[in-house]
Design an enzyme around this catalytic site. Sequence first.
Site, PDB file in Angstrom:
ATOM      1  N   GLY A 186       9.525   5.934  -3.711  1.00 24.78           N
ATOM      2  CA  GLY A 186       8.689   6.360  -2.391  1.00 24.78           C
ATOM      3  C   GLY A 186       8.092   7.597  -2.567  1.00 24.78           C
ATOM      4  O   GLY A 186       8.499   8.617  -3.495  1.00 24.78           O
ATOM      5  N   SER A 187       6.898   7.854  -1.870  1.00 24.76           N
ATOM      6  CA  SER A 187       5.887   8.771  -2.439  1.00 24.76           C
ATOM      7  C   SER A 187       5.158   8.937  -1.159  1.00 24.76           C
ATOM      8  O   SER A 187       5.344   8.655   0.095  1.00 24.76           O
ATOM      9  CB  SER A 187       5.347   8.400  -3.598  1.00 24.76           C
ATOM     10  OG  SER A 187       5.140   7.145  -3.503  1.00 24.76           O
TER      11      SER A 187
END
Length: 217
Positions: A186-187
């Site tokens: 996730g980013s």
Amino acid sequence: MKFHKEGYTTLAIAVLFIFIINAVADYYDAPQYAKWLIYVLSAFLFITVVQFFRSPKKVVNPQDGVILCPADGKVVVIEETEENEYFHDKRIQVSIFMSPVNVHVNRNPISGLVTFFKYHPGKFLVAWHPKSSTDNERTTVVVKDKAGREVLFRQIAGALARRIVWYVKEKDEVVQGNEFGFIKFGSRVDLFLPLGTEINVNIGDKVTGARTIIGKF
């Protein structure tokens, strides 16, 4: 659809882990229900790794004056803000949150010359945290198109994303839609656009890298 090169090591480790736990279960003759549980978890792990590192093939016809989305995900920020690393003036910020189920390839929003690049070590705040854009591990890239218009975009690590990969450097010529990097897990990717840019997305929109038009000059 192909498997991205950044996932080779992760896939190899996952396959080795799956092989070991299945071999141990067979060697010690684990109960049938335990073996089936291991088989299901092994399949889940393998499928998760494969889907995370998937890399759809995309053919992009570069368009002058158009800003394409740099990543798959959801638009979480659209606001006028002060950009203090490169421009030192007001810009329109558009931020895209990439969840673990999104494709994590990052693509150039415009074609042009890379006029600035910098890697910043930093924290690992959750990607939607207001200070993640300035405090987290990140890269900053600025590309100038042939009309002299510049777009700044950042890869930002999240709480789970502990590896940012980039393929560009200053003075590179880049093509709209081509890969400029990859972020594992996730980013977030931030875009900083000139004031007056026509924004074509809204907060909450689901967007696709190299397909969705973020805005137009």
